[in-house]
Scaffold this motif. Structure first.
Motif, PDB file in Angstrom:
ATOM      1  N   SER A   5       0.854  -1.187   0.000  1.00 48.45           N
ATOM      2  CA  SER A   5       0.000   0.000   0.000  1.00 48.45           C
ATOM      3  C   SER A   5       0.889   1.235   0.000  1.00 48.45           C
ATOM      4  CB  SER A   5      -0.918   0.004   1.222  1.00 48.45           C
ATOM      5  OG  SER A   5      -1.785   1.110   1.202  1.00 48.45           O
ATOM      6  N   PRO A   6       0.629   2.204  -0.898  1.00 46.30           N
ATOM      7  CA  PRO A   6      -0.490   2.231  -1.855  1.00 46.30           C
ATOM      8  C   PRO A   6      -0.303   1.243  -3.004  1.00 46.30           C
ATOM      9  CG  PRO A   6       0.922   4.134  -2.151  1.00 46.30           C
ATOM     10  CD  PRO A   6       1.424   3.447  -0.930  1.00 46.30           C
ATOM     11  N   LEU A   7      -1.433   0.845  -3.599  1.00 44.10           N
ATOM     12  CA  LEU A   7      -1.444  -0.082  -4.721  1.00 44.10           C
ATOM     13  C   LEU A   7      -2.308   0.510  -5.828  1.00 44.10           C
ATOM     14  CD1 LEU A   7      -0.805  -2.833  -6.003  1.00 44.10           C
ATOM     15  CD2 LEU A   7      -2.788  -3.770  -4.769  1.00 44.10           C
ATOM     16  N   ILE A   8      -1.728   0.642  -7.016  1.00 43.66           N
ATOM     17  CA  ILE A   8      -2.414   1.259  -8.157  1.00 43.66           C
ATOM     18  C   ILE A   8      -3.220   0.216  -8.922  1.00 43.66           C
ATOM     19  CG2 ILE A   8      -2.005   2.305 -10.430  1.00 43.66           C
ATOM     20  CD1 ILE A   8       0.447   3.694  -9.178  1.00 43.66           C
ATOM     21  N   GLY A   9      -4.384   0.623  -9.401  1.00 44.81           N
ATOM     22  CA  GLY A   9      -5.201  -0.227 -10.257  1.00 44.81           C
ATOM     23  C   GLY A   9      -5.442   0.452 -11.597  1.00 44.81           C
ATOM     24  N   ILE A  10      -5.250  -0.284 -12.680  1.00 41.34           N
ATOM     25  CA  ILE A  10      -5.545   0.214 -14.026  1.00 41.34           C
ATOM     26  C   ILE A  10      -6.675  -0.614 -14.597  1.00 41.34           C
ATOM     27  CG2 ILE A  10      -4.674   0.543 -16.372  1.00 41.34           C
ATOM     28  CD1 ILE A  10      -1.855   0.775 -15.185  1.00 41.34           C
ATOM     29  N   LEU A  43      -3.401  -4.634 -13.278  1.00 41.13           N
ATOM     30  CA  LEU A  43      -4.084  -4.296 -14.524  1.00 41.13           C
ATOM     31  C   LEU A  43      -5.238  -5.269 -14.734  1.00 41.13           C
ATOM     32  CD1 LEU A  43      -4.441  -2.968 -17.333  1.00 41.13           C
ATOM     33  CD2 LEU A  43      -2.660  -4.515 -18.185  1.00 41.13           C
ATOM     34  N   PHE A  44      -6.452  -4.722 -14.808  1.00 39.60           N
ATOM     35  CA  PHE A  44      -7.629  -5.507 -15.149  1.00 39.60           C
ATOM     36  C   PHE A  44      -7.893  -5.313 -16.636  1.00 39.60           C
ATOM     37  CE2 PHE A  44     -10.656  -6.690 -11.494  1.00 39.60           C
ATOM     38  CZ  PHE A  44      -9.608  -7.042 -10.657  1.00 39.60           C
ATOM     39  N   SER A  45      -7.967  -6.404 -17.385  1.00 38.38           N
ATOM     40  CA  SER A  45      -8.287  -6.316 -18.807  1.00 38.38           C
ATOM     41  C   SER A  45      -9.287  -7.416 -19.135  1.00 38.38           C
ATOM     42  CB  SER A  45      -7.013  -6.453 -19.659  1.00 38.38           C
ATOM     43  OG  SER A  45      -7.301  -6.209 -21.020  1.00 38.38           O
ATOM     44  N   GLU A  74     -14.805  -2.478  -7.818  1.00 33.42           N
ATOM     45  CA  GLU A  74     -15.088  -3.081  -6.515  1.00 33.42           C
ATOM     46  C   GLU A  74     -14.167  -4.286  -6.266  1.00 33.42           C
ATOM     47  OE1 GLU A  74     -18.956  -4.489  -3.840  1.00 33.42           O
ATOM     48  OE2 GLU A  74     -19.192  -4.117  -5.998  1.00 33.42           O
ATOM     49  N   LYS A  75     -13.933  -5.082  -7.304  1.00 41.80           N
ATOM     50  CA  LYS A  75     -13.028  -6.221  -7.182  1.00 41.80           C
ATOM     51  C   LYS A  75     -11.599  -5.755  -6.925  1.00 41.80           C
ATOM     52  CE  LYS A  75     -15.736  -9.418 -10.014  1.00 41.80           C
ATOM     53  NZ  LYS A  75     -15.823 -10.179 -11.289  1.00 41.80           N
ATOM     54  N   MET A  76     -11.202  -4.676  -7.597  1.00 40.09           N
ATOM     55  CA  MET A  76      -9.876  -4.111  -7.362  1.00 40.09           C
ATOM     56  C   MET A  76      -9.709  -3.719  -5.901  1.00 40.09           C
ATOM     57  SD  MET A  76      -8.868  -1.526 -10.427  1.00 40.09           S
ATOM     58  CE  MET A  76      -8.654  -2.042 -12.131  1.00 40.09           C
ATOM     59  N   SER A  77     -10.706  -3.035  -5.375  1.00 47.89           N
ATOM     60  CA  SER A  77     -10.653  -2.577  -3.992  1.00 47.89           C
ATOM     61  C   SER A  77     -10.521  -3.754  -3.035  1.00 47.89           C
ATOM     62  CB  SER A  77     -11.907  -1.763  -3.656  1.00 47.89           C
ATOM     63  OG  SER A  77     -11.889  -1.321  -2.317  1.00 47.89           O
ATOM     64  N   ALA A  78     -11.254  -4.828  -3.315  1.00 51.45           N
ATOM     65  CA  ALA A  78     -11.194  -6.014  -2.470  1.00 51.45           C
ATOM     66  C   ALA A  78      -9.816  -6.665  -2.503  1.00 51.45           C
ATOM     67  CB  ALA A  78     -12.258  -7.016  -2.906  1.00 51.45           C
ATOM     68  N   MET A  79      -9.075  -6.438  -3.591  1.00 54.79           N
ATOM     69  CA  MET A  79      -7.731  -6.996  -3.739  1.00 54.79           C
ATOM     70  C   MET A  79      -6.666  -6.105  -3.098  1.00 54.79           C
ATOM     71  SD  MET A  79      -8.007  -8.312  -7.689  1.00 54.79           S
ATOM     72  CE  MET A  79      -6.345  -8.966  -7.742  1.00 54.79           C
ATOM     73  N   GLY A  80      -7.064  -4.929  -2.627  1.00 56.96           N
ATOM     74  CA  GLY A  80      -6.126  -4.049  -1.953  1.00 56.96           C
ATOM     75  C   GLY A  80      -5.741  -2.804  -2.719  1.00 56.96           C
ATOM     76  N   VAL A 109     -17.695   1.369  -1.420  1.00 54.60           N
ATOM     77  CA  VAL A 109     -16.372   0.954  -1.871  1.00 54.60           C
ATOM     78  C   VAL A 109     -15.390   2.101  -1.649  1.00 54.60           C
ATOM     79  CG1 VAL A 109     -14.986   0.212  -3.846  1.00 54.60           C
ATOM     80  CG2 VAL A 109     -17.350  -0.602  -3.587  1.00 54.60           C
ATOM     81  N   GLU A 110     -14.371   1.859  -0.853  1.00 55.12           N
ATOM     82  CA  GLU A 110     -13.378   2.886  -0.567  1.00 55.12           C
ATOM     83  C   GLU A 110     -12.233   2.762  -1.558  1.00 55.12           C
ATOM     84  OE1 GLU A 110     -12.177   2.872   3.477  1.00 55.12           O
ATOM     85  OE2 GLU A 110     -14.221   3.134   4.271  1.00 55.12           O
ATOM     86  N   LEU A 111     -12.316   3.530  -2.611  1.00 56.83           N
ATOM     87  CA  LEU A 111     -11.308   3.497  -3.655  1.00 56.83           C
ATOM     88  C   LEU A 111     -11.235   4.875  -4.300  1.00 56.83           C
ATOM     89  CD1 LEU A 111      -9.340   1.952  -5.512  1.00 56.83           C
ATOM     90  CD2 LEU A 111     -11.312   1.338  -6.936  1.00 56.83           C
TER      91      LEU A 111
END
Length: 257
Positions: A5-10, A43-45, A74-80, A109-111
């Protein structure tokens, strides 16, 4: 495994090459001496899960992409994931992005999600104060939603838009053509697609644009230069990648020029 943390999501997949391009820019802007120095990101694709954004905005698709986008956030947030961005300009249109934020708030969702359009316009004001006339290249959905138009006007900047024929024959074709479009062809961007994007930039220059926003996240795949014929080329993916680093690991930001 505990995620850093922090962890970036694309959020990619819209289309897939745009997500990879943003991830590559994140890597290229990171100061490193070894693998372990790189910034952590996910990265979510999942391209088959998100309906076409332009088709929805033009009324050709009934299902709002916001539902699939919110689910993936929401799934990204659950992954951290703690901070995220969409690698798609068109998805920032209010009928989509506004609902995404509403759904996430409802689901608690806290993101933190950065807005690519707002960050791009803020970048222009902060780094190019002399620029007053900004051209915009994007999808038909981007123009329909006045996505960049409104944001630029709110900042007191004059918007320069391509003629309808150029929008269709140059930009839309460069993106969607079944024979040479960026979204259709695998691998390198075709010479035909690149040529049409460049012709559109020259068209905006003739209309008085001092800078041009590549307002579809796949257009920078066709144009790598930072300037063409005296016109500054603005890449929202690069701008948002830099912002992500500044907001998470600022000491690792590799500044160029």
């Amino acid at each position: 495994m505990t995620c850093p943390s922090p962890l970036i999501g694309i959020l990619g997949g819209m289309g897939p090459q745009a997500g990879l391009d943003l991830a590559e820019k994140l890597i290229n802007l990171t100061r490193t001496t070894r693998d372990q120095d790189h910034i952590p990101f996910i990265l979510f694709s999942l391209p088959d899960t998100v309906p076409d954004r332009t088709a929805f905005l033009l009324g050709r698709e009934d299902v709002n992409p916001a539902y699939a986008i919110a689910e993936q956030f929401e799934k990204m947030s659950a992954m951290g994931v703690t901070i995220a961005v969409m690698a798609c300009n068109t998805a920032h249109a209010d009928p989509i992005f506004g609902l995404v934020m509403e759904l996430l708030q409802t689901r608690q969702v806290e993101l933190r999600i950065l807005n690519m359009v707002q960050e791009t316009v803020a970048y222009i004001r902060q780094t190019c104060p002399e620029i007053q006339r900004v051209g915009v290249l994007g999808t038909q959905g981007t123009y329909q939603a006045r996505l960049y138009d409104q944001a630029l006007e709110d900042m007191g900047l004059e918007v320069v838009l391509p003629d309808p024929v150029v929008r269709q024959d140059n930009i839309h074709a460069a993106l969607y053509s079944p024979s040479f479009g960026i979204k259709v062809c695998s691998g390198a961007v075709s010479e035909e697609a690149s040529s049409r994007v460049r012709a559109a930039i020259r068209h905006l220059r003739e209309l008085g644009a001092e800078a041009v926003i590549l307002g579809c996240t796949e257009l920078p795949l066709a144009v790598k230069e930072h300037q063409i014929d005296g016109v500054q080329i603005l890449d929202p993916a690069r701008i948002i990648a830099e912002k992500l680093i500044r907001e998470t690991y600022p000491d690792k930001l590799l500044l160029s020029g």
